[in-house]
Design a protein around this motif. Structure first.
Motif, PDB file in Angstrom:
ATOM      1  N   GLU A 274     -49.704  83.576  21.797  1.00 22.08           N
ATOM      2  CA  GLU A 274     -49.148  84.017  23.074  1.00 22.08           C
ATOM      3  C   GLU A 274     -49.342  82.977  24.188  1.00 22.08           C
ATOM      4  O   GLU A 274     -48.737  83.102  25.255  1.00 22.08           O
ATOM      5  CB  GLU A 274     -49.772  85.350  23.491  1.00 22.08           C
ATOM      6  CG  GLU A 274     -51.251  85.327  23.769  1.00 22.08           C
ATOM      7  CD  GLU A 274     -52.104  85.473  22.508  1.00 22.08           C
ATOM      8  OE1 GLU A 274     -53.349  85.516  22.663  1.00 22.08           O
ATOM      9  OE2 GLU A 274     -51.540  85.551  21.392  1.00 22.08           O
ATOM     10  N   ARG A 275     -50.148  81.977  23.949  1.00 20.37           N
ATOM     11  CA  ARG A 275     -50.297  80.897  24.930  1.00 20.37           C
ATOM     12  C   ARG A 275     -49.044  80.027  25.027  1.00 20.37           C
ATOM     13  O   ARG A 275     -48.883  79.274  25.987  1.00 20.37           O
ATOM     14  CB  ARG A 275     -51.462  79.983  24.534  1.00 20.37           C
ATOM     15  CG  ARG A 275     -52.844  80.494  24.805  1.00 20.37           C
ATOM     16  CD  ARG A 275     -53.848  79.466  24.312  1.00 20.37           C
ATOM     17  NE  ARG A 275     -55.118  79.546  25.011  1.00 20.37           N
ATOM     18  CZ  ARG A 275     -56.087  78.638  24.891  1.00 20.37           C
ATOM     19  NH1 ARG A 275     -55.917  77.603  24.097  1.00 20.37           N
ATOM     20  NH2 ARG A 275     -57.213  78.784  25.569  1.00 20.37           N
ATOM     21  N   TYR A 276     -48.181  80.118  24.019  1.00 16.59           N
ATOM     22  CA  TYR A 276     -47.084  79.157  23.880  1.00 16.59           C
ATOM     23  C   TYR A 276     -45.737  79.882  23.944  1.00 16.59           C
ATOM     24  O   TYR A 276     -45.584  80.975  23.402  1.00 16.59           O
ATOM     25  CB  TYR A 276     -47.228  78.389  22.559  1.00 16.59           C
ATOM     26  CG  TYR A 276     -48.603  77.788  22.434  1.00 16.59           C
ATOM     27  CD1 TYR A 276     -48.936  76.618  23.120  1.00 16.59           C
ATOM     28  CD2 TYR A 276     -49.605  78.425  21.701  1.00 16.59           C
ATOM     29  CE1 TYR A 276     -50.209  76.090  23.053  1.00 16.59           C
ATOM     30  CE2 TYR A 276     -50.889  77.901  21.631  1.00 16.59           C
ATOM     31  CZ  TYR A 276     -51.179  76.730  22.319  1.00 16.59           C
ATOM     32  OH  TYR A 276     -52.461  76.222  22.263  1.00 16.59           O
ATOM     33  N   VAL A 277     -44.774  79.248  24.598  1.00 17.62           N
ATOM     34  CA  VAL A 277     -43.457  79.878  24.706  1.00 17.62           C
ATOM     35  C   VAL A 277     -42.723  79.859  23.370  1.00 17.62           C
ATOM     36  O   VAL A 277     -41.931  80.755  23.079  1.00 17.62           O
ATOM     37  CB  VAL A 277     -42.600  79.219  25.808  1.00 17.62           C
ATOM     38  CG1 VAL A 277     -43.117  79.599  27.187  1.00 17.62           C
ATOM     39  CG2 VAL A 277     -42.521  77.702  25.654  1.00 17.62           C
ATOM     40  N   TYR A 278     -42.961  78.839  22.583  1.00 15.88           N
ATOM     41  CA  TYR A 278     -42.430  78.817  21.212  1.00 15.88           C
ATOM     42  C   TYR A 278     -43.301  77.928  20.346  1.00 15.88           C
ATOM     43  O   TYR A 278     -44.043  77.069  20.837  1.00 15.88           O
ATOM     44  CB  TYR A 278     -40.966  78.371  21.162  1.00 15.88           C
ATOM     45  CG  TYR A 278     -40.692  76.939  21.585  1.00 15.88           C
ATOM     46  CD1 TYR A 278     -40.933  75.872  20.725  1.00 15.88           C
ATOM     47  CD2 TYR A 278     -40.148  76.654  22.834  1.00 15.88           C
ATOM     48  CE1 TYR A 278     -40.663  74.570  21.106  1.00 15.88           C
ATOM     49  CE2 TYR A 278     -39.879  75.359  23.227  1.00 15.88           C
ATOM     50  CZ  TYR A 278     -40.140  74.309  22.350  1.00 15.88           C
ATOM     51  OH  TYR A 278     -39.884  73.004  22.732  1.00 15.88           O
ATOM     52  N   CYS A 279     -43.216  78.145  19.039  1.00 15.28           N
ATOM     53  CA  CYS A 279     -43.923  77.317  18.058  1.00 15.28           C
ATOM     54  C   CYS A 279     -43.007  77.099  16.862  1.00 15.28           C
ATOM     55  O   CYS A 279     -42.246  77.996  16.484  1.00 15.28           O
ATOM     56  CB  CYS A 279     -45.198  77.997  17.558  1.00 15.28           C
ATOM     57  SG  CYS A 279     -46.416  78.386  18.826  1.00 15.28           S
ATOM     58  N   SER A 280     -43.092  75.929  16.265  1.00 14.42           N
ATOM     59  CA  SER A 280     -42.400  75.702  14.996  1.00 14.42           C
ATOM     60  C   SER A 280     -43.409  75.747  13.856  1.00 14.42           C
ATOM     61  O   SER A 280     -44.572  75.377  14.024  1.00 14.42           O
ATOM     62  CB  SER A 280     -41.673  74.354  14.997  1.00 14.42           C
ATOM     63  OG  SER A 280     -42.591  73.273  15.049  1.00 14.42           O
ATOM     64  N   LEU A 281     -42.948  76.201  12.693  1.00 18.86           N
ATOM     65  CA  LEU A 281     -43.847  76.296  11.545  1.00 18.86           C
ATOM     66  C   LEU A 281     -44.194  74.931  10.978  1.00 18.86           C
ATOM     67  O   LEU A 281     -45.261  74.755  10.391  1.00 18.86           O
ATOM     68  CB  LEU A 281     -43.225  77.164  10.446  1.00 18.86           C
ATOM     69  CG  LEU A 281     -43.453  78.662  10.539  1.00 18.86           C
ATOM     70  CD1 LEU A 281     -42.743  79.251  11.749  1.00 18.86           C
ATOM     71  CD2 LEU A 281     -42.980  79.366   9.266  1.00 18.86           C
ATOM     72  N   GLY A 282     -43.272  73.984  11.110  1.00 21.94           N
ATOM     73  CA  GLY A 282     -43.504  72.668  10.523  1.00 21.94           C
ATOM     74  C   GLY A 282     -42.757  71.585  11.266  1.00 21.94           C
ATOM     75  O   GLY A 282     -42.290  71.782  12.393  1.00 21.94           O
TER      76      GLY A 282
END
Length: 264
Positions: free
Chosen positions: A80-88
């Motif tokens: 939740e700290r991040y607006v988006y994340c990629s898996l790889g």
């Protein structure tokens, strides 16, 4: 302008972050922490995130490649700290197939997305075509933060563009010439024009990849050149309202959706 993707936290020393942000003027920059080639990535991510959150003007922080997390770490990781994340990233890892590789979303990757859903958006930018649809099927909300639309393996085709739009996702046009075939701001405006002709102006934003590449159009290499691209779009006949959608409004709406969901 809101930029969906800038790699400055990976490139600059932490003591330079505030200075760099000030140099970006009134633009809101998504600070992206790229982990793939970082030793002790988890501690690096913790340290950089802490540094960024102390800078008042940093509104948006994202993670590129959460493959450094074990499954047990992912269960308690503060997505939740991040607006988006990629898996790889570009190559296969334990969770997903990369853009330059041939893997698929794994069972562990599906479980990882379950941890991420409701906490952050899932970034599709570095998935290959097969894993793109695997992730799309499992993710609650998606973004493709920085991509192009040519034949490069890092670009996405019309079918994937439509799939993101149908999910009310957002697509960040990358400035990297290899992904756009754009050598000037004029040619980058042509890429935008072709996109809007096919898909409209409501799901496109800019995800420049500034600081992530030097392969950029000759007169679009930093935020001081945003006005150049604006002028080229005006020459194509675009109104200030539609240009504002691409530069700011679409990304702002997308990021506000994230905040609203977190407060439900």
């Amino acid at each position: 302008m809101i930029d969906l993707h800038n790699d400055y936290p990976t490139v600059l020393p932490q003591e330079k972050f505030a200075e760099y942000i000030r140099s970006c003027g009134d633009n809101d920059i998504t600070a992206v922490i790229w982990t793939t080639e970082q030793e002790n990535a988890k501690s690096v991510v913790d340290s950089i995130t802490s540094s960024l959150t102390k800078i008042r003007k940093v509104k948006y922080v994202a993670l590129e490649d959460v493959g450094f997390l074990s499954e047990s770490e992912a269960e308690s990781f503060p997505f939740e700290r991040y607006v988006y994340c990629s898996l790889g990233w570009n190559y296969n890892n334990a969770y997903v197939g990369g853009a330059l590789d041939d893997g698929r979303l794994t069972a562990a990757g599906r479980r990882l997305i379950e941890f991420m859903n409701g906490k952050c958006k899932i970034d599709l930018a570095h998935t290959n075509e097969k894993s793109f649809y695997d992730v799309l099927d499992a993710a609650a909300k998606v973004i493709c933060s920085h991509t192009g639309f040519n034949k490069h393996l890092r670009s996405i085709d019309d079918r994937r563009i439509r799939a993101i739009i149908d999910r009310n996702g957002i697509i960040g046009l990358c400035a990297v010439t290899a992904f756009t075939d754009a050598h000037t701001a004029r040619e980058l405006a042509e890429v935008i024009d072709r996109f809007i002709d096919k898909f409209g102006a409501n799901n496109l934003a800019l995800g420049t990849d500034f600081n992530g590449s030097i392969d950029l159009p000759e007169n679009f290499k930093g935020y001081g050149d945003i006005s150049t691209l604006h002028g080229e779009l005006k020459r194509f006949g675009y109104s200030d309202v539609d240009i504002e959608k691409i530069f700011t409004t679409n990304a702002k709406r997308f990021y506000e959706e994230i905040e609203n969901e977190r407060h439900l």
